[in-house]
Write an enzyme that holds these catalytic residues in place. Sequence first.
Site, PDB file in Angstrom:
ATOM      1  N   CYS A  40       0.825  -1.207   0.000  1.00  0.00           N
ATOM      2  CA  CYS A  40       0.000   0.000   0.000  1.00  0.00           C
ATOM      3  C   CYS A  40       0.861   1.259   0.000  1.00  0.00           C
ATOM      4  O   CYS A  40       2.038   1.224   0.334  1.00  0.00           O
ATOM      5  CB  CYS A  40      -0.905   0.014   1.222  1.00  0.00           C
ATOM      6  SG  CYS A  40      -1.821  -1.509   1.505  1.00  0.00           S
ATOM      7  N   ARG A  65       3.172   0.249  -6.722  1.00  0.00           N
ATOM      8  CA  ARG A  65       3.238  -0.623  -5.558  1.00  0.00           C
ATOM      9  C   ARG A  65       2.137  -1.670  -5.564  1.00  0.00           C
ATOM     10  O   ARG A  65       2.197  -2.653  -4.822  1.00  0.00           O
ATOM     11  CB  ARG A  65       3.157   0.208  -4.270  1.00  0.00           C
ATOM     12  CG  ARG A  65       4.324   1.171  -4.102  1.00  0.00           C
ATOM     13  CD  ARG A  65       4.079   2.143  -2.977  1.00  0.00           C
ATOM     14  NE  ARG A  65       4.133   1.507  -1.667  1.00  0.00           N
ATOM     15  CZ  ARG A  65       5.210   1.494  -0.889  1.00  0.00           C
ATOM     16  NH1 ARG A  65       6.326   2.054  -1.298  1.00  0.00           N
ATOM     17  NH2 ARG A  65       5.171   0.925   0.294  1.00  0.00           N
ATOM     18  N   TRP A  97      -3.828  -2.145  -0.951  1.00  0.00           N
ATOM     19  CA  TRP A  97      -3.730  -3.518  -1.457  1.00  0.00           C
ATOM     20  C   TRP A  97      -4.340  -4.399  -0.383  1.00  0.00           C
ATOM     21  O   TRP A  97      -3.815  -4.489   0.726  1.00  0.00           O
ATOM     22  CB  TRP A  97      -2.272  -3.884  -1.720  1.00  0.00           C
ATOM     23  CG  TRP A  97      -2.062  -5.179  -2.428  1.00  0.00           C
ATOM     24  CD1 TRP A  97      -2.131  -5.413  -3.775  1.00  0.00           C
ATOM     25  CD2 TRP A  97      -1.700  -6.434  -1.829  1.00  0.00           C
ATOM     26  NE1 TRP A  97      -1.847  -6.728  -4.044  1.00  0.00           N
ATOM     27  CE2 TRP A  97      -1.582  -7.380  -2.867  1.00  0.00           C
ATOM     28  CE3 TRP A  97      -1.471  -6.850  -0.521  1.00  0.00           C
ATOM     29  CZ2 TRP A  97      -1.239  -8.711  -2.641  1.00  0.00           C
ATOM     30  CZ3 TRP A  97      -1.143  -8.178  -0.289  1.00  0.00           C
ATOM     31  CH2 TRP A  97      -1.026  -9.088  -1.338  1.00  0.00           C
ATOM     32  N   ASN A 129      -0.207   1.308   6.301  1.00  0.00           N
ATOM     33  CA  ASN A 129       0.415   0.188   5.599  1.00  0.00           C
ATOM     34  C   ASN A 129       0.842  -0.831   6.636  1.00  0.00           C
ATOM     35  O   ASN A 129       1.366  -0.461   7.688  1.00  0.00           O
ATOM     36  CB  ASN A 129       1.663   0.626   4.823  1.00  0.00           C
ATOM     37  CG  ASN A 129       1.339   1.548   3.675  1.00  0.00           C
ATOM     38  OD1 ASN A 129       0.183   1.723   3.305  1.00  0.00           O
ATOM     39  ND2 ASN A 129       2.370   2.142   3.096  1.00  0.00           N
ATOM     40  N   GLY A 130       0.677  -2.104   6.331  1.00  0.00           N
ATOM     41  CA  GLY A 130       1.104  -3.143   7.254  1.00  0.00           C
ATOM     42  C   GLY A 130      -0.071  -3.957   7.757  1.00  0.00           C
ATOM     43  O   GLY A 130      -1.168  -3.934   7.186  1.00  0.00           O
ATOM     44  N   GLU A 151      12.668 -18.285 -13.223  1.00  0.00           N
ATOM     45  CA  GLU A 151      12.341 -16.872 -13.405  1.00  0.00           C
ATOM     46  C   GLU A 151      11.424 -16.670 -14.609  1.00  0.00           C
ATOM     47  O   GLU A 151      10.485 -15.871 -14.563  1.00  0.00           O
ATOM     48  CB  GLU A 151      13.623 -16.059 -13.552  1.00  0.00           C
ATOM     49  CG  GLU A 151      13.446 -14.621 -14.007  1.00  0.00           C
ATOM     50  CD  GLU A 151      12.662 -13.743 -13.055  1.00  0.00           C
ATOM     51  OE1 GLU A 151      12.359 -12.594 -13.432  1.00  0.00           O
ATOM     52  OE2 GLU A 151      12.344 -14.182 -11.940  1.00  0.00           O
ATOM     53  N   LYS A 153       7.720 -14.940 -14.405  1.00  0.00           N
ATOM     54  CA  LYS A 153       7.338 -13.759 -15.187  1.00  0.00           C
ATOM     55  C   LYS A 153       6.044 -14.011 -15.955  1.00  0.00           C
ATOM     56  O   LYS A 153       5.153 -13.162 -16.006  1.00  0.00           O
ATOM     57  CB  LYS A 153       8.454 -13.388 -16.170  1.00  0.00           C
ATOM     58  CG  LYS A 153       9.600 -12.633 -15.562  1.00  0.00           C
ATOM     59  CD  LYS A 153       9.193 -11.225 -15.188  1.00  0.00           C
ATOM     60  CE  LYS A 153      10.192 -10.637 -14.220  1.00  0.00           C
ATOM     61  NZ  LYS A 153      10.104 -11.186 -12.860  1.00  0.00           N
ATOM     62  N   GLU A 194       3.088 -14.077 -13.552  1.00  0.00           N
ATOM     63  CA  GLU A 194       2.811 -12.782 -12.934  1.00  0.00           C
ATOM     64  C   GLU A 194       1.939 -11.891 -13.801  1.00  0.00           C
ATOM     65  O   GLU A 194       1.002 -11.251 -13.308  1.00  0.00           O
ATOM     66  CB  GLU A 194       4.126 -12.040 -12.655  1.00  0.00           C
ATOM     67  CG  GLU A 194       4.875 -12.501 -11.441  1.00  0.00           C
ATOM     68  CD  GLU A 194       6.140 -11.687 -11.238  1.00  0.00           C
ATOM     69  OE1 GLU A 194       6.371 -11.246 -10.105  1.00  0.00           O
ATOM     70  OE2 GLU A 194       6.897 -11.489 -12.208  1.00  0.00           O
ATOM     71  N   HIS A 196      11.255 -37.567 -13.988  1.00  0.00           N
ATOM     72  CA  HIS A 196      10.860 -37.920 -12.631  1.00  0.00           C
ATOM     73  C   HIS A 196       9.476 -37.382 -12.283  1.00  0.00           C
ATOM     74  O   HIS A 196       9.193 -37.097 -11.111  1.00  0.00           O
ATOM     75  CB  HIS A 196      11.903 -37.410 -11.634  1.00  0.00           C
ATOM     76  CG  HIS A 196      13.245 -38.027 -11.817  1.00  0.00           C
ATOM     77  ND1 HIS A 196      13.576 -39.267 -11.311  1.00  0.00           N
ATOM     78  CD2 HIS A 196      14.332 -37.596 -12.496  1.00  0.00           C
ATOM     79  CE1 HIS A 196      14.812 -39.563 -11.645  1.00  0.00           C
ATOM     80  NE2 HIS A 196      15.297 -38.561 -12.374  1.00  0.00           N
ATOM     81  N   LYS A 209       4.243  -4.367  -5.754  1.00  0.00           N
ATOM     82  CA  LYS A 209       5.653  -4.239  -6.105  1.00  0.00           C
ATOM     83  C   LYS A 209       6.552  -4.551  -4.920  1.00  0.00           C
ATOM     84  O   LYS A 209       7.530  -5.273  -5.048  1.00  0.00           O
ATOM     85  CB  LYS A 209       5.918  -2.812  -6.611  1.00  0.00           C
ATOM     86  CG  LYS A 209       7.380  -2.547  -7.002  1.00  0.00           C
ATOM     87  CD  LYS A 209       7.808  -3.411  -8.176  1.00  0.00           C
ATOM     88  CE  LYS A 209       9.220  -3.085  -8.630  1.00  0.00           C
ATOM     89  NZ  LYS A 209       9.692  -4.007  -9.663  1.00  0.00           N
TER      90      LYS A 209
END
Length: 607
Positions: free
Chosen positions: A2, A27, A74, A98-99, A479, A483, A486, A502, A602
């Site tokens: 946030c 963010r 958020w 925030n938090g 990675e 991506k 996301e 396997h 973010k």
Amino acid sequence: MCGIVGVLGSNEAAPLLVESLKRLEYRGYDSAGIATVDKGRLGRRRAVGKLVNLSDKLVHEPLTGKAGIGHTRWATHGAANETNAHPHSTRHVAVVHNGIIENYRELRAELAAKGIGHATDTDTETVALMTQAYLDEGLAPQAAARATIDKLTGAYALCFLFEGEEDLLIAARQGSPLAIGHGKGEMFIGSDAIALAPLTDQITYLEEGDFAVVSRTHVEILDAARQPVRRKIATVEIDSTQIDKGGHKHFMAKEIAEQPRALTEAIGFYAGQDAQSITLPDNGHDFTQTERLTMVACGTAFYACLTAKYWFEQIAGLPVEVDIASEFRYREPPITANTAALFVSQSGETADTLAALRYCAGKAASILSVVNVPTSSIARESDLALPIMAGPEIGVASTKAFTCQLTVLYLLALKAAHDRGRLDDAALADKLAELRSLPGLVNAALGLNKQIALAGQKLAEARDVLFLGRGLMYPLALEGALKLKEISYIHAEAYASGELKHGPIALIDKFMPVVVKAPRDALFEKTVSNMQEVMARGGKVMLITDDAGASEAADDAWITLVLPKVANALSPILYAIPAQLLAYHTAVAKGTDVDQPRNLAKSVTVE
């Protein structure tokens, strides 16, 4: 996570709050709101979705006043709706946060015993209600805010605005970052310097436990022990061109394109003009006394650490453990003597990584960090902070920060190898010469943009995608899958190529694209063997390789992308480029929100 903005200005606050909130969109958020005080009266406007919805509301329902607070939320506690949006307010106080307040249920019960109910599903409302209760008992705003904060358990950055107080903001910080901006007869509060960039470049960063009383002309800061303390004012220069799209459709596209410049900056910062040695800031770190390296990070930064493990072990002969930050301290891992702990975070505020750092503090022989924000909490709490020189990264999906992290970690591995006698001066100079050629090779890889855009259009039709790689390409496969997940919302998984038999090979059919990263290196033939197993079962292979690899293995591939030849050790940095472009163009083809993908933030500043 946030975003918070506070303004004690000489002009109308609402436009300034909205403009600053726009700079915090990166963010991640799902609702936004502002509150102002004018002629002693609190006013509040909130809206779900993008900031344009809040702007529209303010056109029809304007807020006046030169003091105010704003927030992009958020969702953590409670759904993303207007009721749960910040600021939360009562009759006499408005709060943004925030938090996570971990003990909000206990506080709710305490309030309920006094006959005070709640209207939202959020933990933050409890802060406003508790403050109002203290105001009703006759406490002044400052005392009411302090009494409330003393009851809180958890992580928070808080900003309070009070009815009847047009020259007062109260801010507090525990676990989540918060900064005060100094102007001429004005004061500002923000989650980070980017939010305050249009307003001031004079920034004071609050420390853990700080409580600040802010007016237009004065700031009083109390530390965690509630003793007066002075925090320094830093000049923070943020080029405005770095936080706009610069003609690109998305921030992500701009930041992908910026990588040759960013890598050049990072290499130049550490390798210097002589290109013969590596210089670390603040007298550096002597790896001759380091027997083991523990690396900790989250998300993309974790994959950077997995890649660096190969470098430290193969080039420097230094044993390395790599941990996901959110799991690390809960294992209560023993930290042996002569262990260096290294933490990687773009923001330098990642909650889990910061908590892991604090677990290691006092146990590890030294605390190192690789960060993009040198004023961040992780940087400040490290013995040695290594900036990656990427510049502000706005897109939620990390691109230039990832390749710059890799570059700095590679330089650090070379430094370790030189310190430990594994590389002499001549060999180090040769490695640095190879590294200096990397920005040009990355620029050449960016030249595949149109070809990758066509591949992305085809990949956009898939529901599931596999990524395969061996050795240094295994973390890059992870990675690449991340991506794609996301920003395109396509389910993607990554495996070490040798693990295919396997279990994962059961997933292969004609509908399953498989992205194989395979430069022509010592493991190439083994990777091609795995690739053949995929094609024998009808799988569609997208091969990312170099000229030599393409000439040997591209005949039956569905799509082949050919990158320039690069030194084996540097291949992860170069091969990150097509992974980024592939995810980007696939997301564009699917019409998703590339820069602000759903449910993501973010900077994750809460557990």
